[in-house]
Design an enzyme around this catalytic site. Structure first.
Site, PDB file in Angstrom:
ATOM      1  N   GLY A  96       0.826  -1.209   0.000  1.00  0.00           N
ATOM      2  CA  GLY A  96       0.000   0.000   0.000  1.00  0.00           C
ATOM      3  C   GLY A  96       0.860   1.259   0.000  1.00  0.00           C
ATOM      4  O   GLY A  96       0.465   2.300  -0.531  1.00  0.00           O
ATOM      5  N   GLU A 103      10.734  -4.369   0.573  1.00  0.00           N
ATOM      6  CA  GLU A 103      10.209  -5.065   1.764  1.00  0.00           C
ATOM      7  C   GLU A 103      10.424  -6.572   1.630  1.00  0.00           C
ATOM      8  O   GLU A 103      10.822  -7.242   2.586  1.00  0.00           O
ATOM      9  CB  GLU A 103       8.721  -4.751   1.947  1.00  0.00           C
ATOM     10  CG  GLU A 103       8.474  -3.324   2.416  1.00  0.00           C
ATOM     11  CD  GLU A 103       7.017  -2.919   2.466  1.00  0.00           C
ATOM     12  OE1 GLU A 103       6.720  -1.915   3.111  1.00  0.00           O
ATOM     13  OE2 GLU A 103       6.170  -3.597   1.856  1.00  0.00           O
ATOM     14  N   LYS A 121      -6.715  -4.895   9.879  1.00  0.00           N
ATOM     15  CA  LYS A 121      -5.959  -5.573   8.814  1.00  0.00           C
ATOM     16  C   LYS A 121      -6.187  -7.092   8.804  1.00  0.00           C
ATOM     17  O   LYS A 121      -5.795  -7.772   7.872  1.00  0.00           O
ATOM     18  CB  LYS A 121      -4.451  -5.307   8.991  1.00  0.00           C
ATOM     19  CG  LYS A 121      -4.062  -3.841   9.137  1.00  0.00           C
ATOM     20  CD  LYS A 121      -4.313  -3.072   7.879  1.00  0.00           C
ATOM     21  CE  LYS A 121      -3.886  -1.630   7.941  1.00  0.00           C
ATOM     22  NZ  LYS A 121      -2.479  -1.389   8.084  1.00  0.00           N
TER      23      LYS A 121
HETATM   24  C1  5RP Z   1       4.107  -0.445   2.517  1.00  0.00           C
HETATM   25  C2  5RP Z   1       3.410  -1.540   3.213  1.00  0.00           C
HETATM   26  C3  5RP Z   1       2.860  -1.244   4.579  1.00  0.00           C
HETATM   27  O1  5RP Z   1       3.343  -2.182   5.474  1.00  0.00           O
HETATM   28  C4  5RP Z   1       1.359  -1.317   4.539  1.00  0.00           C
HETATM   29  O2  5RP Z   1       0.882  -0.461   3.515  1.00  0.00           O
HETATM   30  C5  5RP Z   1       0.742  -0.933   5.885  1.00  0.00           C
HETATM   31  O3  5RP Z   1       0.940   0.414   6.123  1.00  0.00           O
HETATM   32  P1  5RP Z   1       0.366   1.175   7.391  1.00  0.00           P
HETATM   33  O4  5RP Z   1       1.176   0.740   8.551  1.00  0.00           O
HETATM   34  O5  5RP Z   1       0.572   2.634   7.035  1.00  0.00           O
HETATM   35  O6  5RP Z   1      -1.090   0.833   7.531  1.00  0.00           O
HETATM   36  O7  5RP Z   1       3.274  -2.647   2.754  1.00  0.00           O
HETATM   37  O8  5RP Z   1       4.495  -0.817   1.218  1.00  0.00           O
END
Ligand code: 5RP
Length: 219
Positions: A96, A103, A121
């Site tokens: 996201g 990552e 989540k």
């Molecule tokens: C970024 C990611 C993040 O871990 C994911 O989007 C969750 O983000 P947040 O902690 O802001 O909810 O995969 O590429």
């Protein structure tokens, strides 16, 4: 408790998992930003961090935490990162924040993936959150057609180029019954840089933040 306070709480709960003197893998996102801020209190107690994005690198350095390149370490004991969705087996959708490729690289170095997330989540089946896929731009149309053939609607993420210089497709409408199989399939498609399905690199544990406190899920 606001969602941001829950993210901060769960991020603080990850600190006892950090081994003294270790190099730690650090993910990307708003939950991880709280973790980095909390990690600054251990600054003298860790040897450094391997970062998963330019944004995370800047925040780590802002706290005086040494940042190493992924190529400088052979193995990490722990990788801490957030998720966009996590299922009952620790499989995740990530990306996201557009950092999915690095990552996955840093997760691959780690013996243990600790996911930190708020309870929104947690899902039974992955796919309500659109699946991010980093692609080589000339392959984007072909890859979008491949997703259409399996029931997905790929949308180019507007105005976003990853730290690696590539666009992202967000794929809507997939109910991902078998994350390891779908990840393996998409990885075969020419032009896919990284699919934001973390099945092979799933979480080993998740600290899940709720208004009542932090739950620990082991997978
Ligand atoms: C970024 C990611 C993040 O871990 C994911 O989007 C969750 O983000 P947040 O902690 O802001 O909810 O995969 O590429």
């Amino acid at each position: 408790m606001t969602q941001d306070e829950i993210k901060a709480m769960v991020a603080r709960a990850a600190l006892p998992h950090v081994l003294p003197g270790s190099i730690i893998g650090v993910g990307t996102g708003s939950t991880v930003n709280h973790f980095i801020d909390a990690l600054s209190s251990l600054r003298e107690g860790i040897a450094g961090a391997v970062s998963s994005s330019n944004a995370t690198t800047a925040r780590l350095r802002g706290h005086g935490i040494r940042v190493l390149e992924a190529g400088e370490v052979e193995q990490l004991a722990l990788y801490v990162d957030g998720a966009d969705e996590i299922d009952p087996h620790g499989h995740m959708i990530k990306g996201g924040g557009a950092a999915l490729t690095r990552e996955k690289i840093v997760a691959d170095l780690a013996q243990r993936f600790l996911c930190i997330a708020d309870a929104s989540k947690k899902v039974e089946v992955l796919g309500r959150f659109p699946l991010p896929v980093e692609v080589i731009d000339v392959a984007a149309t072909r890859i979008a057609r491949r997703f259409a053939a399996i029931g997905g609607r790929a949308v180019l993420r507007k105005g976003v180029v990853t730290d690696n210089g590539h666009p992202i497709l967000d794929v809507h409408g997939l109910a991902i019954a078998d994350p390891p199989a779908l990840e393996a399939e998409i990885n075969q498609w020419p032009g896919v840089v990284t699919v934001g399905l973390f099945a092979r690199h799933r979480a080993h544990a998740c600290l899940l933040g709720t208004p009542e406190g932090v739950l620990t899920l082991q997978f």
